[in-house]
Design a protein around this motif. Sequence first.
Motif: not given
Length: 408
Positions: A40, A45, A47-48, A51, A57, A61, A318, A339, A341, A356-357
Motif C-alpha cells: 500500500s 494499494p 487488495s488483501w 493482487w 484496486n 478500503p 495489515g 482493511q 491497507f 492508509d490507502a
Amino acid sequence: MKPRIATVGSGRARSTVATLAVLSIVGLGGCSTLSNWLPSWLAEPPSWPSWLSFGHNAHKPGPLPAFEAKATARVNWQVSLGGKGGPGFAPAVRPDAIYAASPEGVLVSVEPASGTQRWRVSAGKPLSAGVGADSTAVVVGTDKGEVIAFDTGGKPLWQAKISSEVSGPPKPTDSAVVVWSLDGRIFGLSETDGTRKWVYQRTTPPLTVRRYAGGIVSRGGLFTGTPGGKLLGIDVATGTLAWEGNVVTPKGATELERIADITSLPVIDERQVCAAAYLGRVACFDAQRGTLSWSRDFGTLGGLALDNRYLYITDDKGAVQALDKATGASVWKQDKLAQRFPGGPVVVGDYLGVVDAEGYLHLLDRNDGNLVGRVATDEKAPSSQPVAVGDAAVWQSTGGNLISASAK
C-alpha cells in the motif's frame, strides 16, 4: 547472469506469491521484471489478499474504524510536486530543509516548519529513484544509471554513470555518495565530482524482489539489506564489508519460494540495527559487531520504526505491532486498520502514525496501540514510508504531493 527482478507486494502466503509470479512470467513471455505487485505504501494499494488487479484496486478500503479521540492530528502543509508519485519516492530530511523529487524529474526544497518552497529545479530527465541529501549535495538517479548531483541551492554540481538503473535514493556523506544499482552493485562516488571511489558487489539470487529502499548511514557505517536476506555493515569511506548478518535463510524448492530479500530500510539506535525480510523475518543485530540480538517471524514490506522502548512494524496482514526492541517480545497488536491497507509506521511526537490507502494519517498510542486520532490528507496512498521530522511526519503521496502532518 543478471538476476531477474520481481516487483512484488505484501501478501499472506508464499504460495500466493509463487502462483502470481508464475502467471506473470508466462504472461510477460520471460520478461525480467514481473508486474506491479506493490504494498500500500509503494503504489495504488493492492487488495488483501488478492493482487490480481496489479496496482488497480479490486476492492475499496474498509470503513474507517471508530476511536476515542485523545490526540489532535493536523496537516501542517502540502506542496504539489506535479505528476504522480513513484514507488519508493520519499523526501530527504535535513534540519534546515526537506528535499523531494518526482519521477518526472522535478526537485524541490522546502522549509520544514512552514512548507515554504525555497527552490524548484528540473533534473532534465525522468528519475527512477528519490532524493538523497546532506549539507553539501542533493542527489537523484535515473533508469539509465545516471547519478545527478545539485548543491543545496539547486545548482548542478556533477553527473556520473553507474552500471544500471539507480534503484534507491542515493546517500551523500562526507566520505562518499552511496548509490544502489538494479544489478545488485553498491557504488561509492566522490561527493566533489562523482568519480568512483569503490564498488561493492556480491552474488545475487536468480530471482529477486524489486527494491526501492537503499540504506541508512550512521557513524561512518552503511547498513543495507540484500537479496537473499542479509543485512550488511559497510565502511562508507572504503566500501569494505565490516560484517553481515543473516536476517532470514531462504527456504523452498523453487527460486520463487526462496525469495527472502530485505526490501525496506533498516532502523538503527545507539546499540543495534534492525531489518525486515520480505515475507519472512524481523531481526536486530549489534550495530558494531553484527551479532544477532533476536529475531521473530513476521512478514512485512512496510518498513520499521524505533523509539526508546519498542520496534514497530506493519505486518503483511495489515496489523500494526509493537515489539520490545531489546528482546523482540510482543507488546501490543492493533488490527483495526487492516482493511485500510496501512503503510509503514512512523513516530509522530508522542504517538505512532500510519498512513492508509486513502491518505488518512492514523495516530496510535505507543503504550497500548489504541487508536487515538486521525486526519485526512490528499486522499492518496503514500508512495513510501513516512519520515519523522521533529514532531511531524512527512511523506510523498501517489497523488504527487509532499505532505507534513503532526499531532498534539
